[in-house]
Design an enzyme around this catalytic site. Structure first.
Site, PDB file in Angstrom:
ATOM      1  N   HIS A  12       0.876  -1.171   0.000  1.00  0.00           N
ATOM      2  CA  HIS A  12       0.000   0.000   0.000  1.00  0.00           C
ATOM      3  C   HIS A  12       0.921   1.231   0.000  1.00  0.00           C
ATOM      4  O   HIS A  12       2.028   1.169   0.546  1.00  0.00           O
ATOM      5  CB  HIS A  12      -0.836  -0.042   1.280  1.00  0.00           C
ATOM      6  CG  HIS A  12      -1.895   0.999   1.376  1.00  0.00           C
ATOM      7  ND1 HIS A  12      -1.631   2.300   1.723  1.00  0.00           N
ATOM      8  CD2 HIS A  12      -3.232   0.925   1.182  1.00  0.00           C
ATOM      9  CE1 HIS A  12      -2.754   2.985   1.742  1.00  0.00           C
ATOM     10  NE2 HIS A  12      -3.747   2.185   1.407  1.00  0.00           N
TER      11      HIS A  12
ATOM     12  N   GLN B 203      -4.647  -5.229   6.952  1.00  0.00           N
ATOM     13  CA  GLN B 203      -5.644  -6.130   6.357  1.00  0.00           C
ATOM     14  C   GLN B 203      -5.559  -7.535   6.966  1.00  0.00           C
ATOM     15  O   GLN B 203      -6.108  -8.482   6.398  1.00  0.00           O
ATOM     16  CB  GLN B 203      -5.442  -6.228   4.843  1.00  0.00           C
ATOM     17  CG  GLN B 203      -5.580  -4.922   4.101  1.00  0.00           C
ATOM     18  CD  GLN B 203      -6.988  -4.347   4.140  1.00  0.00           C
ATOM     19  OE1 GLN B 203      -7.958  -5.018   4.508  1.00  0.00           O
ATOM     20  NE2 GLN B 203      -7.121  -3.090   3.790  1.00  0.00           N
TER      21      GLN B 203
HETATM   22  N1  PMP Z   1      -1.773  -0.666   4.624  1.00  0.00           N
HETATM   23  C1  PMP Z   1      -2.715  -1.414   4.058  1.00  0.00           C
HETATM   24  C2  PMP Z   1      -2.388  -2.807   3.610  1.00  0.00           C
HETATM   25  C3  PMP Z   1      -4.002  -0.893   3.891  1.00  0.00           C
HETATM   26  O1  PMP Z   1      -4.950  -1.633   3.305  1.00  0.00           O
HETATM   27  C4  PMP Z   1      -4.278   0.422   4.331  1.00  0.00           C
HETATM   28  C5  PMP Z   1      -5.647   1.049   4.133  1.00  0.00           C
HETATM   29  N2  PMP Z   1      -6.251   0.793   2.918  1.00  0.00           N
HETATM   30  C6  PMP Z   1      -3.259   1.142   4.915  1.00  0.00           C
HETATM   31  C7  PMP Z   1      -2.010   0.575   5.059  1.00  0.00           C
HETATM   32  C8  PMP Z   1      -3.473   2.542   5.425  1.00  0.00           C
HETATM   33  O2  PMP Z   1      -4.369   2.528   6.483  1.00  0.00           O
HETATM   34  P1  PMP Z   1      -4.943   3.902   7.082  1.00  0.00           P
HETATM   35  O3  PMP Z   1      -5.501   4.651   5.910  1.00  0.00           O
HETATM   36  O4  PMP Z   1      -5.992   3.469   8.054  1.00  0.00           O
HETATM   37  O5  PMP Z   1      -3.802   4.612   7.710  1.00  0.00           O
END
Ligand code: PMP
Length: 415
Positions: free
Chosen positions: A132, A212
Site C-alpha cells: 500500500h 488487512q
Molecule cells: N496498509 C494497508 C495494507 C491498507 O490496506 C491500508 C488502508 N487501505 C493502509 C495501510 C493505510 O491505512 P490507514 O488509511 O488506516 O492509515
C-alpha cells in the site's frame, strides 16, 4: 479438512450478528445494501457506537492529567483499551502498545524514529512490490533524507512474494524490512513467520503492516516474533482516526520520540527536556480518547465472536465467492496466491472497473474500484485498476450471489 473442533467454533450466527450493525439495514437506490468494501473500512456495531456516545454523554474528560472523577474514569477506560489491544495481539506488555492515528501514522512513526536512530547513508531499507502507498512513501521520504537505498522484493504473476529474490536482497546493509501481512488489493497472505525468521537470521528487524490482517487472521506478535506491527481501528470495526503501533520494548526504548508536546515529556526546561516512559514517549498531545474507547469495544466484540470462528467463516465465504465469480467467463482475477484473505480483485474484459462499480452501486452493491493505493501493483499487471470485493463476517452467500447477478447485468450493459 475442517476438524470437528473447527466445526464447533465456526458457528457464527450471521443473522444475529447483522442486527448489531444498523447500517446493514440501509437501502441504496431501493435495494438493500450489500457492503463489500470492508478492506477500505468496516461497518460499526452498536456496541462500538454506543461506547463512544457513552463517553461523550457521561464521562467526557481529558486523560492522565486530572485528579477529578471524570478524568479518572476516562483515563481508566483509555488505559483499559491499551490492555485490550495488548491481549488481542498477545504483546508482552502494554508499554509496547502505542496509540496513533492509523496504520499510516504508525508506519510514519517508525520510518521517522527508527530511521533517525539507525538508518545512515548507504544503508538499505527493504519493502515489497505489493505495498500500500502507506508502506512505500514514508520509507522513500526517509531514504531520500538519509541518502539510503530503498529496495523492493518482487512478486510473481500470481501475486506471491518471490522468496529466493528476497533472500538475495538480504545482507548486512539492510536496516529494516517492512511488508504487509495481507495485501489489500491482491488478498495475498504472506508467509510472514518464515520471512521474519529469514530477516532475523541476518539481524534485520521487521515491521508488519497488519492493516488487512488483524480483522481476518489470529495475530500473535510473540509467536511471529515480529519487531513492529501496525494496524487501524477502522478496519477492525472500530472508529476512524485511531491506530495501533506495536513495538518490542527493547526497540521502542532505543528509538527517539516522533513528535513533541504535552504527555510525552517527563520534565521540561528551556535548556533540556526529558521524555516520558513507554508508551507515552510516543503519544504527544491529547490522544483520541473516544477512538480508544471505541476500539476497545470493537476488539471485545471481535474477541467475543472469536477470531478463529471469523477466520473459518470468512474463508468459506471467500472460497464460495471465488467459485461463483469464476462462472463469469470475461472475468480475470488479479492476484491468485495460494493463501488469500479479505479481498478479491478482478477485471472484466473490455470494461473499465469504474463503469462496473457504478452499475453495481445502482443495484445497492458497494465495491471499490481503482488502484487501491497500490499503483505499483497495477503497473506490474498493466491495468489501470481493479474491481475489488472485500469481505467481513457479516457478509453472506446470498450477497455474493447478488454480486454475481449485478456483474452479469453490468456485462450486459457494457459489452
Ligand atoms: N496498509 C494497508 C495494507 C491498507 O490496506 C491500508 C488502508 N487501505 C493502509 C495501510 C493505510 O491505512 P490507514 O488509511 O488506516 O492509515
Amino acid at each position: 479438512m475442517i476438524t470437528q473442533e473447527q466445526k464447533e467454533i465456526t458457528k457464527l450466527d450471521v443473522n444475529k450478528i447483522r442486527i448489531d450493525f444498523p447500517i446493514l439495514n440501509t437501502n441504496i437506490y431501493g435495494h438493500s445494501l450489500v457492503y463489500f468494501d470492508n478492506a477500505a473500512t468496516t461497518q460499526k456495531p452498536n456496541q462500538v457506537i454506543d461506547s463512544i456516545s457513552d463517553y461523550y454523554k457521561n464521562y467526557n474528560s481529558n486523560v492522565h492529567r486530572g485528579v477529578h472523577h471524570l478524568s479518572q474514569m476516562a483515563t481508566d477506560r483509555f488505559e483499559e483499551a491499551r490492555r485490550t489491544v495488548r491481549d488481542f495481539i498477545n504483546a508482552e506488555s502494554e508499554k509496547e502498545i502505542i496509540f496513533t492515528r492509523g496504520t499510516s501514522d504508525s508506519i510514519n512513526l517508525i520510518a521517522s524514529s527508527f530511521g533517525k536512530a539507525f538508518v545512515r547513508k548507504g544503508d538499505r531499507v527493504l519493502i515489497t512490490a505489493m505495498e500500500h502507498h502507506s508502506n512505500i512513501v514514508p520509507w522513500q521520504i526517509l531514504c531520500e533524507d538519509r541518502e539510503a537505498q530503498l529496495d523492493v522484493i518482487p512478486i510473481d504473476e500470481k501475486g506471491e512474494l518471490i522468496f529466493e529474490e528476497f533472500e538475495k536482497l538480504l545482507d548486512s546493509d539492510v536496516r529494516i524490512l517492512a511488508l504487509p501481512y495481507v495485501s489489500n488489493s491482491l488478498g495475498t497472505v504472506n508467509p510472514v513467520k518464515k520471512i521474519i525468521e529469514a530477516a532475523h537470521s541476518h539481524g534485520v528487524p521487521v515491521l508488519l503492516d497488519a492493516a488487512q490482517a488483524v480483522q481476518h487472521i489470529p495475530v500473535d506478535v510473540k509467536e511471529l516474533n515480529v519487531d513492529f506491527l501496525a494496524f487501524s481501528s477502522h478496519k477492525i470495526y472500530g472508529p476512524t482516526g485511531m491506530g495501533i503501533l506495536y513495538g518490542k520494548e527493547e526497540w521502542l526504548e532505543k528509538i527517539p520520540p516522533y513528535q513533541g508536546g504535552g504527555e510525552m515529556i517527563h520534565t521540561v526546561t528551556f535548556e533540556k527536556t526529558t521524555y516520558n516512559e513507554l508508551p507515552f514517549k510516543f503519544e504527544a498531545g491529547t490522544p483520541n480518547i473516544a477512538g480508544a474507547i471505541g476500539l476497545d469495544s470493537a476488539l471485545k466484540y471481535v474477541t467475543n465472536l472469536g477470531i478463529d470462528s471469523i477466520h473459518i467463516y470468512e474463508n468459506k465465504l471467500y472460497q464460495y465467492a471465488l467459485e461463483k465469480l469464476s462462472s463469469i467467463k470475461e472475468l480475470t482475477f488479479i492476484g491468485e496466491a495460494k493463501e488469500r484473505a479479505g479481498a478479491i480483485s478482478f477485471v472484466i474484459e473490455n470494461t473499465h472497473p469504474f463503469d462496473v462499480g457504478e452499475i453495481l452501486d445502482k443495484q445497492g452493491i458497494a465495491v471499490r474500484t481503482g488502484h487501491h493505493c497500490t499503483e505499483p501493483i497495477m503497473d506490474q499487471f498493466k491495468i489501470p485498476g481493479t474491481i475489488r470485493a472485500s469481505f467481513s463476517f457479516y457478509n453472506t452467500k446470498d450477497e455474493v450471489d447478488r454480486l454475481v447477478l449485478g456483474l452479469n447485468r453490468a456485462k450486459q450493459m457494457l459489452l
